[in-house]
Design a protein around this motif. Structure first.
Motif, PDB file in Angstrom:
ATOM      1  N   GLU A  12       0.967  -1.156   0.145  1.00  0.00           N
ATOM      2  CA  GLU A  12      -0.085   0.076  -0.042  1.00  0.00           C
ATOM      3  C   GLU A  12       0.864   1.420   0.090  1.00  0.00           C
ATOM      4  N   GLY A  13       1.950   1.069   0.771  1.00  0.00           N
ATOM      5  CA  GLY A  13       3.034   2.358   0.901  1.00  0.00           C
ATOM      6  C   GLY A  13       3.491   2.741  -0.449  1.00  0.00           C
ATOM      7  N   GLU A  16       1.254   4.065  -2.855  1.00  0.00           N
ATOM      8  CA  GLU A  16       0.816   5.581  -2.581  1.00  0.00           C
ATOM      9  C   GLU A  16       2.216   6.478  -2.860  1.00  0.00           C
ATOM     10  N   ASN A  18       5.141   6.059  -1.455  1.00  0.00           N
ATOM     11  CA  ASN A  18       6.029   6.341  -0.224  1.00  0.00           C
ATOM     12  C   ASN A  18       7.577   5.868  -0.484  1.00  0.00           C
ATOM     13  N   VAL A  19       8.285   7.121  -0.780  1.00  0.00           N
ATOM     14  CA  VAL A  19       9.569   6.755  -1.193  1.00  0.00           C
ATOM     15  C   VAL A  19      10.624   5.923  -0.143  1.00  0.00           C
ATOM     16  N   LYS A  20      10.164   6.295   1.147  1.00  0.00           N
ATOM     17  CA  LYS A  20      10.962   5.390   2.224  1.00  0.00           C
ATOM     18  C   LYS A  20      10.910   3.865   1.976  1.00  0.00           C
ATOM     19  N   ILE A  21       9.263   3.674   1.898  1.00  0.00           N
ATOM     20  CA  ILE A  21       9.053   2.246   1.708  1.00  0.00           C
ATOM     21  C   ILE A  21       9.699   1.759   0.546  1.00  0.00           C
ATOM     22  N   TYR A  22       9.793   2.210  -0.720  1.00  0.00           N
ATOM     23  CA  TYR A  22      10.385   1.630  -1.854  1.00  0.00           C
ATOM     24  C   TYR A  22      11.886   1.677  -1.519  1.00  0.00           C
ATOM     25  N   TRP A  59       8.723   0.974  -9.797  1.00  0.00           N
ATOM     26  CA  TRP A  59       8.087   2.359  -9.232  1.00  0.00           C
ATOM     27  C   TRP A  59       7.266   2.815 -10.362  1.00  0.00           C
ATOM     28  N   ARG A  62       3.924   1.273 -10.163  1.00  0.00           N
ATOM     29  CA  ARG A  62       3.384   1.019  -8.673  1.00  0.00           C
ATOM     30  C   ARG A  62       1.998   1.221  -8.473  1.00  0.00           C
ATOM     31  N   PRO A 182      13.213   8.388  -6.053  1.00  0.00           N
ATOM     32  CA  PRO A 182      13.624   8.194  -4.955  1.00  0.00           C
ATOM     33  C   PRO A 182      15.157   7.866  -5.012  1.00  0.00           C
TER      34      PRO A 182
END
Length: 193
Positions: A12-13, A16, A18-22, A59, A62, A182
């Motif tokens: 889910e991150g 959305e 979310n760069v940190k999750i990637y 990415w 995503r 990212p």
């Protein structure tokens, strides 16, 4: 197989943006994925390219991910397919079918090619923002393939000065491109240009 809570949160991150999750997924899985690909394709450089390409496409696409297995299972199944595609491509290289396959792939990848050209434009814009001497030395190193010692000889400066310019260029480019991508994708792109 049911997706675990941990994988669900990561997925889910990722969807959305979310760069940190990637970045976490990239760093957690990257080396294991390269080792996996090398079981099919022993060439380290090709294995790296296949895994890096997987992460770039992950990415880009995503928002449209539909994963009903664990992330690890999905990643390794995707990589296996990429390996098979690569090996198939190697077998048919040079044959008449190659042209037909490329036309079909180009139609399928039209959207991704557009995105890749936009990324190239961003990289070129970022390079244009470099100070003149820094830009010239960076281009000599990354695009003309000259080693720092060769550039130093050509420019009549020390190798240390050349390395300082290249380091400064990379720092500026990472900062400029991080607005669009990212950190792990920026590292891939800067490593390949």
């Amino acid at each position: 197989m049911v997706v675990s809570n941990h994988d669900y949160i990561l997925l889910e991150g990722l969807k959305e943006g979310n760069v940190k999750i990637y970045d976490y997924i990239f760093h957690f899985h990257y080396s294991g994925m390269v080792v996996f690909v090398q079981k099919y394709i022993p060439d380290q450089a090709v294995a790296d390219d296949i895994v890096q390409d997987f992460f770039v496409k992950l990415w880009i696409n995503r928002e449209h991910l539909n994963i009903e297995t664990s992330l690890k299972s999905y990643f390794f199944a995707s990589l296996k397919n990429r390996c098979i595609d690569h090996l198939r491509h190697e077998v048919i290289k040079g044959k008449a079918e190659k042209n037909l396959l490329e036309k079909v792939e180009n139609l399928n990848d039209e959207r991704n090619l557009l995105i890749e050209s936009e990324l190239r434009d961003q990289i070129n814009l970022a390079i244009d923002k470099l100070p003149p001497a820094c830009k010239e030395i960076f281009i000599m190193n990354r695009f003309e393939g000259l080693k720092p010692a060769e550039i130093a000889l050509k420019k009549g400066i020390s190798v240390r000065t050349v390395e300082t310019h290249i380091g400064k260029a990379l720092k500026i480019l990472k900062r400029e491109l991080s607005l669009y991508l990212p950190a792990s994708l920026v590292a891939i792109l800067l490593g390949s240009i």
